[in-house]
Design an enzyme around this catalytic site. Sequence first.
Site, mmCIF file in Angstrom:
data_model
loop_
_atom_site.group_PDB
_atom_site.id
_atom_site.type_symbol
_atom_site.label_atom_id
_atom_site.label_comp_id
_atom_site.label_asym_id
_atom_site.label_seq_id
_atom_site.Cartn_x
_atom_site.Cartn_y
_atom_site.Cartn_z
ATOM 1 N N GLU A 5 -9.661 -1.781 5.230
ATOM 2 C CA GLU A 5 -10.282 -1.422 6.500
ATOM 3 C C GLU A 5 -11.558 -2.247 6.718
ATOM 4 O O GLU A 5 -12.132 -2.776 5.760
ATOM 5 C CB GLU A 5 -10.648 0.067 6.478
ATOM 6 C CG GLU A 5 -9.447 1.003 6.382
ATOM 7 C CD GLU A 5 -8.734 1.221 7.710
ATOM 8 O OE1 GLU A 5 -8.631 0.272 8.511
ATOM 9 O OE2 GLU A 5 -8.262 2.345 7.926
ATOM 10 N N ASN A 42 -7.522 -2.642 14.379
ATOM 11 C CA ASN A 42 -8.929 -2.907 14.024
ATOM 12 C C ASN A 42 -9.053 -4.114 13.083
ATOM 13 O O ASN A 42 -10.095 -4.340 12.486
ATOM 14 C CB ASN A 42 -9.563 -1.666 13.384
ATOM 15 C CG ASN A 42 -8.864 -1.248 12.088
ATOM 16 O OD1 ASN A 42 -7.926 -1.899 11.642
ATOM 17 N ND2 ASN A 42 -9.331 -0.169 11.483
ATOM 18 N N HIS A 90 -7.284 -4.580 10.294
ATOM 19 C CA HIS A 90 -7.016 -4.357 8.870
ATOM 20 C C HIS A 90 -5.734 -5.055 8.418
ATOM 21 O O HIS A 90 -4.816 -5.264 9.205
ATOM 22 C CB HIS A 90 -7.058 -2.858 8.496
ATOM 23 C CG HIS A 90 -5.885 -2.025 8.865
ATOM 24 N ND1 HIS A 90 -6.011 -0.734 9.314
ATOM 25 C CD2 HIS A 90 -4.545 -2.254 8.833
ATOM 26 C CE1 HIS A 90 -4.813 -0.231 9.531
ATOM 27 N NE2 HIS A 90 -3.913 -1.134 9.252
ATOM 28 N N ASP A 124 0.818 -1.211 0.000
ATOM 29 C CA ASP A 124 0.000 0.000 0.000
ATOM 30 C C ASP A 124 0.857 1.269 0.000
ATOM 31 O O ASP A 124 2.082 1.210 0.159
ATOM 32 C CB ASP A 124 -0.968 -0.001 1.200
ATOM 33 C CG ASP A 124 -0.301 -0.424 2.512
ATOM 34 O OD1 ASP A 124 0.945 -0.482 2.557
ATOM 35 O OD2 ASP A 124 -1.021 -0.687 3.481
HETATM 36 C C1 GLP Z 1 -0.523 0.308 8.680
HETATM 37 C C2 GLP Z 1 -0.230 -0.453 7.374
HETATM 38 C C3 GLP Z 1 -0.413 -1.935 7.546
HETATM 39 C C4 GLP Z 1 0.204 -2.342 8.871
HETATM 40 C C5 GLP Z 1 -0.617 -1.792 9.991
HETATM 41 C C6 GLP Z 1 -0.027 -2.024 11.382
HETATM 42 O O1 GLP Z 1 -1.491 1.268 8.600
HETATM 43 N N1 GLP Z 1 -0.988 -0.019 6.246
HETATM 44 O O2 GLP Z 1 0.179 -2.627 6.452
HETATM 45 O O3 GLP Z 1 0.229 -3.734 8.991
HETATM 46 O O4 GLP Z 1 -0.981 -0.450 9.774
HETATM 47 O O5 GLP Z 1 1.002 -1.124 11.639
HETATM 48 P P1 GLP Z 1 2.010 -1.270 12.844
HETATM 49 O O6 GLP Z 1 2.897 -2.400 12.484
HETATM 50 O O7 GLP Z 1 2.737 0.029 12.903
HETATM 51 O O8 GLP Z 1 1.191 -1.548 14.055
#
Ligand code: GLP
Length: 247
Positions: free
Chosen positions: A143, A136, A138, A67
């Site tokens: 989402e 959440n 995702h 992404d």
């Molecule tokens: C982000 C990314 C995801 C990631 C998630 C968790 O927004 N788009 O690919 O897995 O949130 O992030 P973190 O590892 O900082 O908790």
Amino acid sequence: MRVYKEKDYNAMSRRAANIISAEVIRRPDCVLGLATGSTPTGTYKQLVEWNKKGDLSFAEVKTVNLDEYLGLEPSHDQSYRYFMQSNLFDHIDIVPDNTNVPNGMAEDAAEECRRYDELVKSLGYADLQLLGIGSNGHIAFNEPDSCFRKETHVVSLTENTIRDNARFFASADEVPKKAITMGIGCIMAAGRILIIASGANKAQAVYDAFCGTVTPECPASILQLHNDVVLVGDEAALSLLPEEMFK
Ligand code: GLP
């Protein structure tokens, strides 16, 4: 599904890096699906170390990232392209042209989504897809929703995600409100999924994803339908999972 419960973040990172390196050693020209966020940084650090030592080469590897924020230049220090360069690509022997991240600055975002889907398909999808998980539930930026979106698409980030990601920006107002994300279709087409989770704030999402109902309200729950998933987490993130999952 195989679950590895590791004692802390470092052990989780080392285990995940081991699984990625095994894939690269077995198939030097593999396609790696890569993720951003704070969870994989330790994994990337370990891969960089092994690459520098000469134990692991990415010379033939191709990568596809999940992404990118819409409207951030690749040079913006919070763009996911910048993240990948500074955490991994700039420090290993990968060919720059073999790395792919959606273009968040594309004039026509819908066209960019189509291009990215075609690109991932033309590479034969990821052999191994690394994923984090949002608090959440995702995955990538898919989402919670009323349906699973198959294709790469533009998504409006939820308040929850903007709040979670605000820690990387000067304030929540600076977090982009939209992103381009690989859809559930490309993620599920990967040969193998490696999902990593760290910290108590992920425990409920991990439980819902792997012990709850398969529902687009918890996008990661779709992984229950993939037949080659490895979950690597630290004790805090996996604390709600029942013992039988570790056998
Ligand atoms: C982000 C990314 C995801 C990631 C998630 C968790 O927004 N788009 O690919 O897995 O949130 O992030 P973190 O590892 O900082 O908790």
